[in-house]
Design a protein around this motif. Structure first.
Motif, PDB file in Angstrom:
ATOM      1  N   VAL A  56       0.812  -1.168  -0.003  1.00 26.39           N
ATOM      2  CA  VAL A  56       0.126  -0.010  -0.216  1.00 26.39           C
ATOM      3  C   VAL A  56       0.866   1.199  -0.005  1.00 26.39           C
ATOM      4  O   VAL A  56       1.773   1.457   0.937  1.00 26.39           O
ATOM      5  CB  VAL A  56      -0.906  -0.154   1.283  1.00 26.39           C
ATOM      6  CG1 VAL A  56      -1.740   1.335   1.186  1.00 26.39           C
ATOM      7  CG2 VAL A  56      -1.608  -1.281   1.249  1.00 26.39           C
ATOM      8  N   PRO A  57       0.722   2.103  -1.106  1.00 27.45           N
ATOM      9  CA  PRO A  57       1.416   3.323  -0.930  1.00 27.45           C
ATOM     10  C   PRO A  57       1.086   4.254   0.117  1.00 27.45           C
ATOM     11  O   PRO A  57       0.137   4.256   0.750  1.00 27.45           O
ATOM     12  CB  PRO A  57       1.394   3.814  -2.369  1.00 27.45           C
ATOM     13  CG  PRO A  57       0.403   3.188  -3.056  1.00 27.45           C
ATOM     14  CD  PRO A  57      -0.203   1.961  -1.987  1.00 27.45           C
ATOM     15  N   ARG A  58       2.295   4.899   0.670  1.00 25.42           N
ATOM     16  CA  ARG A  58       1.928   6.066   1.732  1.00 25.42           C
ATOM     17  C   ARG A  58       1.454   7.177   1.154  1.00 25.42           C
ATOM     18  O   ARG A  58       1.699   7.535  -0.081  1.00 25.42           O
ATOM     19  CB  ARG A  58       3.414   6.432   2.475  1.00 25.42           C
ATOM     20  CG  ARG A  58       4.134   5.259   2.899  1.00 25.42           C
ATOM     21  CD  ARG A  58       3.476   4.859   3.943  1.00 25.42           C
ATOM     22  NE  ARG A  58       2.962   3.515   4.388  1.00 25.42           N
ATOM     23  CZ  ARG A  58       4.027   2.332   4.549  1.00 25.42           C
ATOM     24  NH1 ARG A  58       4.996   2.827   4.973  1.00 25.42           N
ATOM     25  NH2 ARG A  58       3.736   1.182   4.413  1.00 25.42           N
ATOM     26  N   LEU A  59       0.783   8.043   2.129  1.00 22.16           N
ATOM     27  CA  LEU A  59       0.399   9.172   1.165  1.00 22.16           C
ATOM     28  C   LEU A  59       1.226  10.613   1.604  1.00 22.16           C
ATOM     29  O   LEU A  59       1.373  11.171   0.792  1.00 22.16           O
ATOM     30  CB  LEU A  59      -0.978   9.843   2.267  1.00 22.16           C
ATOM     31  CG  LEU A  59      -1.841  10.667   1.475  1.00 22.16           C
ATOM     32  CD1 LEU A  59      -2.250  10.455   0.170  1.00 22.16           C
ATOM     33  CD2 LEU A  59      -3.074  10.903   2.746  1.00 22.16           C
ATOM     34  N   GLU A  60       2.300  10.129   2.332  1.00 26.56           N
ATOM     35  CA  GLU A  60       3.311  10.902   2.643  1.00 26.56           C
ATOM     36  C   GLU A  60       4.342  10.887   1.482  1.00 26.56           C
ATOM     37  O   GLU A  60       4.705   9.864   0.934  1.00 26.56           O
ATOM     38  CB  GLU A  60       4.087  10.937   3.988  1.00 26.56           C
ATOM     39  CG  GLU A  60       3.468  10.991   5.241  1.00 26.56           C
ATOM     40  CD  GLU A  60       2.473   9.568   5.346  1.00 26.56           C
ATOM     41  OE1 GLU A  60       3.063   8.354   5.255  1.00 26.56           O
ATOM     42  OE2 GLU A  60       1.339   9.647   5.885  1.00 26.56           O
TER      43      GLU A  60
END
Ligand code: ATP
Ligand code: ATP
Ligand code: MG
Ligand code: MG
Ligand code: NI
Lengths: 549, 311, 313, 499
Positions: free
Chosen positions: A271-275
């Motif tokens: 899951v990619p980070r939002l940061e």
């Protein structure tokens, strides 16, 4: 931010609304695996939201259909039990099922654009539920329909009652579908990816609406999604599926923060980070590509029909340097693809120009387009339709180099080398696209683009259709290739999480115009424009630390 | 997170796509296709092997033996004066020609007409449709002309063409091809218009593929499946059209035996000698039926819409 | 809307012009000339030449064409070479039978074919579906004259229920009018019903794969309601299209049926005109047919407005 | 109202009987117009509108008086002026009329009811001309109508005949409705052919056009129509055995003839032509075309068999195939194997089988044959072309001729020997023309017969025509319903009763 106002452990006295036990559903002969699902067991309590999570093809929709008694003829349940309010769905006859559908259990589907009958007024479509399942008079029914329209926050219910679906926005249509599902206050609501086709902002609204309605009526919800952000926002309980088998299940925080199974962990890691990620700074070289004031107005309809014009892109300027990734984000219809096509010169812009500094001097105008094509390559959104199904992938890949003058043998050699780069075996070049998974096809598309040795790669929603795990592979692949070949990438996406992971600079588009641009960090962490802020605020699962218990 | 090779990866392809059965076996799984092609094969055999299937010269006549009933035995005297005993499985027509022989040889002509019309109208329609669909600037003009051709009743075309040149196999074929062409052209054009929007065509353009290659490799193949289906219907329609032209007296000359010819020859005797119409009619109807079934079946088998998974 | 009609009206002009040119050229290429046919069997070459000159057939083709076009633009389709009647009058005489046959056939066809098509679609792949489809294929595998003769033989000659031929004007009473129309219309309906049933089946089964049908199923509504209000309503556009095409075909191309049942319709008039090389009549009829075709298409397009709210002109 | 529904032999298209030689138009003329004279059953010419007439002994002066009380449909009386105008118009078109007017000095009215013809030279066939039963018949029309130029069609349908036709009752391609002319005063003598009293016994006669032979048969069997002017051969089986139907022999038979193109090879060569004639097998050809023995009769004479001039002296021609001889002749002719083009009218059921059979027969002899199917309209145009077959010309066509005309050498159209001026095929034979002139001049019957036989031998020897035998179509009526049909060259509707 967590929303757990609701009790996750209902009192034992309440019996489950939906019970699934050892469910096994066979796939037809010749399928790649014997069962669509097998050995799946879970309960959904009244007032509880259970999320089914898993990659594409893992059997989520099949379970939903089985619960509704709507399995396609090809699929046969071969074992297990499904009980809704204590009655076995798998054993019920058609008349019972029909009576239960809508009244006891209802379903919200993924595609709001196609889920409604286009030739029937919205009001009538909701009214049908009442006409079929209740004995109410016409006036009463209308009252009820208008009331539920108000409940699902549709503006001007009276107008919408008489509107046809195509006159409504995607979000409004999905509200109608929800109204249909909830008007009889069913005990069980099944939502099969209800927000996947919607903008993040609309998605957020719909999710909170579902949550609200569910709390109000104490409905049991079976929620299907592949979006971990959404799971984090809405689920009480999570069931993880892989290839039809139940891998893990448990309360949301147990599964998402402290997964027991390696498969779940692998998914969570992807899951990619939002940061925004830390990215090395780009050397301040002259741009490879310089779009100046690109404007595109579509004119459709030919005489004697009516003419329509769409201002799809207005005055879009952007630059792309070697080794740099520029992201364009924006909601659906904001003109992202139009800009990409203009820049790739697949369509002629109505105004502005695409300046390629080092081509201008070198080539005669006629040869320029050819040279340009060689320099700029595109990877399209839909991996399933981007490869000609009638040609082997090898033929597709060597097409470009051969067009640019390479001999077929050499082109084939290069294709084999590229297979290495995209981590496929060279033998697969002889196969047809239908023999590949979506992720593999997308990699083949990338290989095809790279075969021309471009300096600029335009990726239009290149990973949007893929599961997180596959998406993750592709993103890493792109990053690696960019490092090796130092190409410029124009990356178009609607997914802020993805954008934040791979972009150096970000451009936010809205209604055909650029509303904000800057480095990824600046845009994501300190947005200046209100529109950007609302976009960011709507991203699901914010602040939820996946896999970090 | 460090390695870029998750387990499913560098394995060989196709772990998931359930191995589709080959196109051919998929097509033949369809009952209509099977029945249709078996029936059609029989007709082809009839046509090819006509000389060996207890036939005599289809034009040999003995007016003295006209209107023998099916199954009659008679002494047949040709115009040249040779005579022989013969059993007439389907009787004779009003000029004393053996209907069975005419029907068997007629299969050749009728099938050729069907196939030639199908091929001809598809070739012509494909050309027109491709040009109209691909070169948008010509589209309007071409489609208006096609509209014009469609607006003229086919029968008018047929009569006029047959009158311009005399009724020969080629005229009759052309007379049926012309009115059929616009339909095919429309079909092809619509396919071209939709395929043009496919991402893989866009990708090919991005790869600087020249227009002719684009047509040949990427657009044309998509028209094949609908055209095969359309072709079967055109083929069936052509055989019927030939019969109708014979009925109106503008079909092939009667020394070219065709099913239509034989039937229209016999139609004036329908109440007194129904077999002269009905027996060849059975052959015609069976063939048309076979071709139509083939077309129907193919459409069902080839149409991706009904092969996609249910949900 | 008005605007649309206006533009559509204009768009028909090129089509009609193309038709006019094609037909005119075709006719002038045709051997056999009306003069010889008019003069009769015992006529001499001189007779024929005289008649040719009189009809203006010795003028250059181009000037003949523009002469004719000029008249047409003034609303004058000219006079038949043979009948000494205006082309408009001749077409007018034949219009009623042709329209009667077309109308009754279409009504009959739609009443039979649409329900069958829907039924077949709802049982797609089942035995009923296969039966309906085979029957319909058979329907258009039989040459129309064979079907016609069989029908007459059975219902008229053997059972004596209906007249074997002829046409009664509707002015003579609906009963007699209908009696004479039943057989020809049933004969034609066999073929057209087959066509429409197949299109209906295809359109409805396609609609049945759509998401909104799945939604409808999930609503728990009855099968019938789902088939009609959801599937059929969405399949209406292709069905309307094929009905429109059938109407155009029925007006222009039922020569055989007209011959067998001795119906004085336009198809017969066309064949007569072509066989006797009555140029003004042929040209007039073709123009009329093209107009019918264009108008029917326009009506079909307008019907889309009712059938599919998404369509706006 | 008694309505007689009848099926005519073809579609009535042209209403002007002077404008076209089509039989159907003549039949229409017989309905609504009256004639000065009429031919009776035996072939004698009897007065019809004329009450009495005189001829000077030298045949140079003829006077006629009309019956009193003759009226046109519009009520106007028939006057000598009407007659003079009508004859003038007719004479511009009709060959015999032209001859008559060439010989004529003047035609003048004598009072309202009488007129006189004076001739420059003796003219013996005045009555034959005025009582001509075959196109073009000198019908009497009102003067204003008859003054229409002969090359323009008349517009008004006003005659003085036993039936009337209103404009609205003419529905070409469908039906023509004739109504009884109540004002018609028939002659008192009993009817015989076109002569005698034309008493109409029905209120209406409807000509119902049925194109399809099967439809015709069905309609008659079902009682939907009362009679068929000509029974299609195909319907004969059904009719003969059906008790509801009666077949009546009304119209005389007529001969089928093959016409050869003498202008182009191979039939510009007498040997090849003879070979082609020797290939003829009348029995087979007739049988194929007419099916039933009752409908046809082989006949080697060029005249209708049994008629006044017919003779069995037919030289080499027998109507039976002589393949050996034919092959020999063909070889001698040096025939080059180029296809012989036979025209076959596909849309004419009465003629569309013979050419096919003839083609087969010619093949037996060694001709290379190309039977070309065309429609009738093309055939009648094509036969006017003198080009080579490969350039749109022709070699052979087959036609049918009315029995009355084919009974004497003058009225039989194809018997010409004057090359380009003659009938299609354009045979050149001055001797034949000379014989024909002698025939006209001669009045002695025995001599005439002799000349006629000589003509026959010339015609056959030179291949001017080849007789293929005769055929006929009986008329069918509903038994017990329709009666009173008169034998005549055309089906007549006066005297007919319907119960
Ligand atoms: N109608 C059908 N016929 C045959 N196989 C089917 C059918 N529907 C689904 N399947 C198979 O069942 C399996 C599970 O499909 P399902 O639609 O439940 O996946 P999913 O988890 O919903 O995936 P996605 O996220 O793509 O919607 C897949 O292998 C699919 O190919
Ligand atoms: N070929 C076309 N003809 C007419 N209008 C078009 C065409 N292509 C796109 N549009 C319109 O242009 C606008 C911008 O479309 P575009 O595809 O660029 O949006 P997008 O940002 O890529 O959206 P998405 O995220 O849905 O792909 C939309 O309103 C669309 O309807
Ligand atoms: Mg799914
Ligand atoms: Mg896009
Ligand atoms: Ni997404």
């Amino acid at each position: 931010m967590e929303r757990t106002s609701f009790s996750t452990t209902p009192p034992a006295a309440v019996s489950p609304c939906l019970v699934v036990r050892d469910l096994c559903i066979d796939l037809p002969q010749g399928a790649d695996r014997p069962h669509a699902v097998s050995g799946v067991s879970f309960d959904v309590m009244p007032g509880q939201v259970v999320c089914l999570l898993g990659e594409s093809g893992s059997g989520k929709s099949v379970i939903a259909q089985a619960v509704m008694g709507l399995l396609p003829d090809a699929l046969k349940p071969s074992g297990g039990r499904i009980e809704v309010l204590g009655e076995n769905v798998l054993a019920a006859d058609a008349a019972h099922l029909r009576a239960w559908r809508g009244a006891r259990m209802a379903m919200v589907f993924q595609e709001p654009m196609t889920a409604l009958n286009p030739v029937m007024r919205c009001g009538a479509q909701v009214d049908e539920m009442l006409a079929e399942h209740t004995a109410l008079g016409a006036a009463e029914r209308r009252q009820k329909v208008l009331a539920i329209f108000a409940r699902v926050k549709l503006p001007e219910p009276e107008r919408i009652y008489d509107a046809y679906p195509h006159q409504l926005s995607g979000g409004q249509r999905q509200r109608i579908v929800i109204a249909i599902a909830l008007i009889l206050r069913p005990a069980l609501l099944i939502c099969d990816e209800p927000t996947t086709a919607l903008d993040v902002t609309t998605q957020a609204e719909i999710l909170s609406l579902i949550r609200e309605m569910q709390q109000e009526n104490g409905t049991a919800v079976l929620f299907i999604t592949h979006d971990f952000g959404v799971v984090a926002d809405i689920a009480d309980h999570v069931v993880v599926l892989q290839l039809g088998r139940q891998v893990e299940s448990g309360p949301k925080d147990d599964v998402l923060r402290r997964p027991k199974e390696p498969y779940t962990r692998m998914l969570l890691d992807a899951v990619p980070r939002l940061e925004p990620a830390q990215r090395p700074p780009i050397a301040d070289a002259p741009p490879l590509l310089d779009a100046r004031g690109v404007t595109k107005t579509y004119r459709s309809g030919s005489w004697p029909g009516k003419r329509r014009t769409v201002h799809a892109a207005t005055d879009v300027s952007l630059q792309l340097r070697a080794g740099e990734t520029v992201g364009i984000v924006g909601e659906s219809g904001s003109g992202k693809s139009t800009v990409a096509r203009c820049i790739a010169r697949l369509i002629e812009p109505t105004g502005g120009e695409v300046w390629v500094p080092h081509l201008e001097a070198q080539h005669a105008p006629r040869a320029r387009l050819s040279a340009f094509r060689r320099m700029v390559q595109v990877v399209f959104q839909d991996p399933n339709r981007s490869l000609n199904p009638r040609r082997t992938v090898g033929q597709s890949i060597i097409e470009g180099p051969v067009n640019f003058g390479l001999s077929p043998d050499k082109a084939w050699k290069r294709a084999e080398e590229l297979m290495d780069l995209v981590r496929l075996k060279p033998e697969v070049l002889h196969r047809y696209p239908s023999e590949f998974s979506g992720g593999q096809r997308q990699r083949l598309c990338i290989a095809r683009a790279l075969a021309c040795e471009p300096q600029v790669l335009i990726a239009d929603e290149a990973v949007s259709a893929l599961d997180v795990s596959v998406q993750d592979q592709i993103l890493k692949l792109l990053a690696e290739i960019q490092q090796r070949l130092s190409i410029g990438i124009l990356f178009i996406t609607h997914d802020l999480r993805v954008a934040s992971q791979i972009c150096d600079r970000l451009i936010v588009m809205h209604q055909g115009r650029i509303v904000e641009q800057g480095t990824a960090r600046d845009v994501l962490l300190s947005p200046r424009e209100a529109y950007t802020r609302s976009l960011l605020a709507a991203a699901p699962g914010q602040g939820y630390a996946f896999g970090q218990g | 997170m460090t390695s870029i090779s998750p387990p499913v990866d560098t394995t060989t392809a196709a772990p998931r796509s359930h191995r589709k059965p080959s196109l051919l076996s998929r097509v033949f799984a369809n009952g209509a296709v099977r029945t249709g092609s078996v029936l059609l094969c029989l007709m082809v055999v009839l046509a090819v092997a006509a000389p060996w299937l207890y036939t005599i010269d289809p034009n040999a006549m003995d007016p003295a033996n006209s209107h023998l009933s099916p199954g009659a035995h008679a002494e047949f005297t040709t115009l040249a004066g040779d005579s022989f005993q013969r059993f007439f499985p389907m009787g004779t027509d009003s000029m004393g020609r053996d209907i069975w022989s005419r029907t068997a040889y007629g299969a050749r002509i009728s099938l050729s007409v069907g196939v030639a019309v199908a091929l001809g109208s598809i070739a012509l329609g494909m050309l027109v449709g491709m040009v109209a669909g691909y070169f948008r600037r010509l589209d309007g003009t071409i489609m208006r002309v096609m509209d014009g051709v469609m607006a003229i009743p086919g029968i008018l075309f047929a009569i006029v063409l047959v009158a311009v040149w005399r009724p020969s196999l080629w005229t009759v074929i052309l007379a049926i091809v012309v009115p059929e062409t616009p339909r095919v052209a429309r079909l092809v054009r619509s396919v071209v218009l939709s395929v043009r929007e496919e991402p893989y065509v866009e990708a090919a353009i991005a790869l600087d593929t020249p227009a002719w290659k684009l047509m040949l490799r990427h657009i044309l193949p998509n028209t094949v499946a609908p055209l095969i289906v359309q072709g079967t219907f055109v083929c069936a329609a052509a055989m019927l059209a030939e019969a109708v032209m014979s009925f109106l007296g503008i079909g092939l000359p009667s020394d070219v035996p065709t099913w239509g010819n034989i039937m229209s020859e016999g139609r004036a005797y329908f109440t007194s000698h129904p077999s002269t119409v009905l027996l060849p009619g059975v052959f015609l109807a069976a063939t048309v039926l076979a071709v139509n079934m083939l077309g129907d079946g193919l459409r069902d088998a080839l149409d991706p819409k009904f092969n996609k998974r249910g949900s | 809307m008005l605007n649309f009609l206006l533009r559509r009206g204009l768009a028909t002009v090129p089509v009609l012009l193309i038709v006019a040119v094609i037909v005119f050229l075709l006719l002038r290429m045709t051997p056999g000339d009306p003069a010889a046919a008019i003069a009769g069997d015992g006529a001499t070459v001189q007779d024929i030449e005289r008649i040719r000159a009189q009809l203006g057939l010795d003028a250059p083709v181009v000037s003949q064409f523009f002469g004719w076009l000029g008249h047409v633009l003034r609303g004058d389709l000219g006079y038949s070479y043979f009948y000494k009647m205006s082309v408009t009058e001749l077409i007018g005489q034949r219009l009623e039978p042709t329209l009667s046959v077309a109308a009754l056939t279409v009504v009959l066809t739609v009443l039979i074919a649409v329900p069958l098509g829907v039924l077949a679609a709802s049982r797609r792949g089942g035995r009923l579906d296969r039966f309906i489809m085979s029957a319909s294929v058979l329907g258009f595998s039989v040459p129309v004259f064979v079907a016609g003769y069989l029908m007459i033989w059975l219902f008229s000659m053997q059972l004596g229920w209906l007249p074997s031929q002829g046409y009664n004007r509707i002015g003579e009473g609906v009963g007699p009018w209908l009696r004479n129309l039943v057989l020809p219309c049933v004969t034609l309906a066999v073929m057209y019903a087959a066509l429409i049933a197949r299109v209906t089946r295809a359109a409805v089964s396609e609609a049945l794969t759509e998401d909104y049908v799945r939604t409808a199923r999930a609503k728990g509504i009855s099968e019938r309601r789902m088939l009609i209000r959801h599937a059929l309503a969405n399949a209406a556009v292709p069905i309307a299209t094929i009905i429109g095409l059938s109407v155009a075909g029925l007006i222009g191309g039922v020569v055989v049926t007209e011959t067998i049942y001795a119906i004085p319709g336009l198809g017969q008039l066309t064949v007569d005109a072509v066989l006797s090389r009555d140029y003004p009549l042929i040209q007039g009829i073709t123009l009329f047919f093209s107009l019918v075709y264009v108008v029917v298409n326009l009506l079909v397009d307008l019907s889309y407005l009712l059938l599919d709210p998404r369509i706006r002109y | 109202d008694t309505v007689l529904r009848t099926v005519p032999s073809s579609d009535l298209k042209i209403l002007d009987p002077i404008w076209t030689t089509a039989n159907i138009t003549r039949n229409h003329g017989l309905m609504i117009y009256d004639t000065l004279f009429g031919m009776d059953e035996k072939g004698a010419i009897k007065p019809q509108m004329v009450e009495k007439y005189t001829a000077s002994p030298d045949n140079k002066v003829w006077t006629f008086t009309l019956r009193p009380g003759l009226k046109f449909h519009d009520g106007a009386p028939v006057t000598a002026q009407d007659v003079i105008a009508s004859l003038a118009r007719w004479a511009k078109r009709d060959t015999l009329g032209q001859k008559m007017y060439e010989a004529m000095d003047s035609i003048t009215a004598e009072g309202p009811n009488g007129f006189r013809m004076t001739f420059k030279q003796p003219f013996g066939v005045v009555l034959d001309a005025l009582g001509k039963p075959n196109p073009l018949v000198p019908f009497i029309m009102p003067r204003r109508v008859a003054e229409t130029p002969a090359d323009k069609q008349i517009e008004e349908m006003v005659g003085s005949g036993p039936f009337t036709l209103a404009k609205a009752d003419f529905r070409p391609g469908d039906r023509v409705i004739y109504r009884k002319n109540a004002a018609y005063v028939p002659r008192k003598d009993s009817p015989s052919g076109l002569a005698g009293g034309k008493v109409v016994n029905v209120d209406r006669v409807e000509w119902v056009l049925l194109r399809d032979p099967q439809t015709q048969v069905n309609a008659l069997l079902n009682g939907e129509v009362d009679m068929l002017e000509g029974v299609p051969a195909s319907g004969y089986t059904d009719m003969r055995t059906n008790p509801k139907i009666e077949l009546v022999d009304v119209m005389p038979a007529g001969p089928f003839t093959a016409i050869y193109n003498h202008k182009v090879p191979p039939f510009n060569n007498p040997k090849a032509l003879k070979a082609a004639m020797l290939a003829i097998n009348q029995e087979a050809m007739l049988r194929a075309q007419a099916t039933f023995r009752d409908f046809y009769k082989p006949c080697a004479s060029i005249y209708l068999c049994g008629s006044m001039y017919s003779s069995d002296k037919t030289g080499f021609f027998t109507g039976k195939p002589q393949f050996e001889e034919a092959r020999k002749l063909l070889k001698e002719s040096g025939y080059d194997g180029k296809p012989v083009v036979i025209l076959l009218p596909g849309d004419a059921p009465a003629l569309n089988k013979m050419p096919a059979v003839y083609g087969q027969l010619l093949k037996q002899v060694g001709f290379n044959v190309d039977v070309q199917t065309t429609d009738w309209a093309t055939l009648v145009t094509r036969r006017t072309k003198k080009d080579l077959p490969e350039n749109g010309g022709w070699n052979v066509f087959i036609t049918f001729w009315g029995g009355v005309d084919a009974s004497n050498p003058i009225s039989y159209g194809p018997l010409t020997g004057n090359g380009d001026k003659g009938f299609f095929g354009w045979p050149t034979d001055p001797e034949l023309e000379a014989l024909k002139s002698r025939f006209i001049e001669t009045t002695d019957l025995a001599q005439r017969k002799d000349i006629a036989t000589q003509i026959q031998l010339r015609v056959l020897e030179g291949g001017v025509i080849a007789p293929l035998g005769e055929g006929k179509a009986p008329t069918a009526v509903r038994r017990g319903v329709v009666s009173g049909l008169l034998p005549s060259p055309a089906v007549l509707y006066w005297n007919v009763r319907k119960n």
